[in-house]
Design a protein around this motif. Structure first.
Motif, mmCIF file in Angstrom:
data_model
loop_
_atom_site.group_PDB
_atom_site.id
_atom_site.type_symbol
_atom_site.label_atom_id
_atom_site.label_comp_id
_atom_site.label_asym_id
_atom_site.label_seq_id
_atom_site.Cartn_x
_atom_site.Cartn_y
_atom_site.Cartn_z
ATOM 1 N N HIS A 192 0.834 -1.211 0.000
ATOM 2 C CA HIS A 192 0.000 0.000 0.000
ATOM 3 C C HIS A 192 0.869 1.262 0.000
ATOM 4 C CE1 HIS A 192 -3.566 2.375 0.432
ATOM 5 N NE2 HIS A 192 -3.127 2.932 1.537
ATOM 6 N N HIS A 214 -7.548 9.085 -0.541
ATOM 7 C CA HIS A 214 -6.377 8.858 -1.393
ATOM 8 C C HIS A 214 -6.328 9.797 -2.596
ATOM 9 C CE1 HIS A 214 -6.416 4.997 0.839
ATOM 10 N NE2 HIS A 214 -5.119 5.195 0.800
ATOM 11 N N HIS A 251 -4.679 11.918 5.126
ATOM 12 C CA HIS A 251 -4.148 10.598 4.761
ATOM 13 C C HIS A 251 -2.893 10.702 3.881
ATOM 14 C CE1 HIS A 251 -4.245 6.323 4.763
ATOM 15 N NE2 HIS A 251 -4.181 6.276 3.446
ATOM 16 N N HIS A 292 0.968 8.755 4.019
ATOM 17 C CA HIS A 292 1.781 8.165 2.945
ATOM 18 C C HIS A 292 3.143 8.840 2.803
ATOM 19 C CE1 HIS A 292 -0.825 5.163 0.878
ATOM 20 N NE2 HIS A 292 -1.754 5.787 1.593
HETATM 21 ZN ZN LIG Z 1 -3.547 4.808 2.201
#
Ligand SMILES: [Zn+2]
Ligand SMILES: [Zn+2]
Length: 267
Positions: free
Chosen positions: A138, A193, A218, A222
């Motif tokens: 991911h 995302h 989010h 990442h």
């Molecule tokens: Zn994610």
């Protein structure tokens, strides 16, 4: 209820379910892409959270992993269908079987429990010995997009897939409530995302908005890896002090009237 143990019924249901899961992912990702990256891209250009280019072939890989995720979700879903047929679950079809208030309460309750499950699962998956087996796939997407939303290693997909069915064994859930929860899951995953902040200015101070995860929140997971582990809501990150110290500043920068688009990164 049709006999799902009949091979023809079983496989046609599995096909229908797979098309629903993978098709919904493709549809949501495509709609979000079209709206924010094509049709209104100029209006949202300054709300791009990360500006570093995506890796070569990233979207193709993400769709491939998402296809595998959808197959795993389908397999677990068919297990749930068979268990339902055998009377082992507490799924109900008649709205009159339980008070309407329960129907209304059951949805946020499952979302809260799912949040709790995922937050702690996610923190565990970031342990060095676990990360490379389960969760690295991911995180291969640093600059994410709506296509990243189902891009997981199959083992992680399996751990994610079991939660909602497990709830159907523990508490009465109307079939439409399950469908609604899964749709909320797909929608929020696409929003988180998207790499374009779509929430309004000052949403981080709003009584409800401050508890919702969005693209900026989010994206920092990442890019920074060690903050912002939540799924739908920010409360576990706030309670456990794992919310990125850069979040408020970056959110204000992305939603503010004018911009100096500087991307924080300590990775
Ligand atoms: Zn994610
Ligand atoms: Zn992670």
């Amino acid at each position: 209820m049709p006999d799902f143990t009949e091979p023809a019924v079983f496989w046609s249901t599995a096909f229908f379910l797979f098309c629903g899961i993978f098709g919904r992912y493709l549809l949501f990702a495509a709609v979000f892409y079209w709206v924010f990256k094509v049709s209104f891209r100029h209006r949202f250009a300054e709300r791009e959270v990360q500006n570093r280019p995506r890796r070569a072939g990233q979207v193709g890989r993400e769709i491939g992993w998402s296809l595998l995720t959808s197959l795993i979700f389908t397999a677990i879903g068919m297990g749930l269908v068979l268990a339902w047929q055998m009377g082992l679950t507490r799924i109900y079809l008649d709205l009159g079987d339980y008070p309407l208030l329960w129907y209304v309460v059951s949805i946020p309750l499952v979302l809260f429990l799912h949040e709790t499950y995922y937050y702690w699962l996610h923190r565990w998956m970031h342990r060095p010995g676990v990360y490379r087996w389960l969760h690295k796939t991911h995180h291969e997407s640093i600059t994410t997009s709506a296509w990243t939303s189902f891009s997981f290693h199959p083992l992680e997909s399996l751990l994610q897939a079991v939660f909602i069915p497990a709830m159907a064994f523990l508490m009465p859930l109307h079939l439409s409530a399950i469908a609604l929860i899964l749709t909320i899951m797909t929608t929020t995953s696409a929003i988180n995302h998207l790499n374009t902040e779509i929430y309004p200015r000052d949403f981080n101070n709003h009584w409800f908005g401050r508890w919702l995860i969005g693209a900026t929140h989010h994206s920092l997971h990442h890019s920074q890896f060690r903050f912002n582990y939540g799924l739908y809501f920010t409360f576990w990150d706030k309670w456990m002090n794992t919310e990125s110290p850069d979040f408020i500043r970056l959110f204000r920068q992305k939603t503010g009237p004018k911009k100096e688009a500087k991307i924080p990164s300590d990775s």
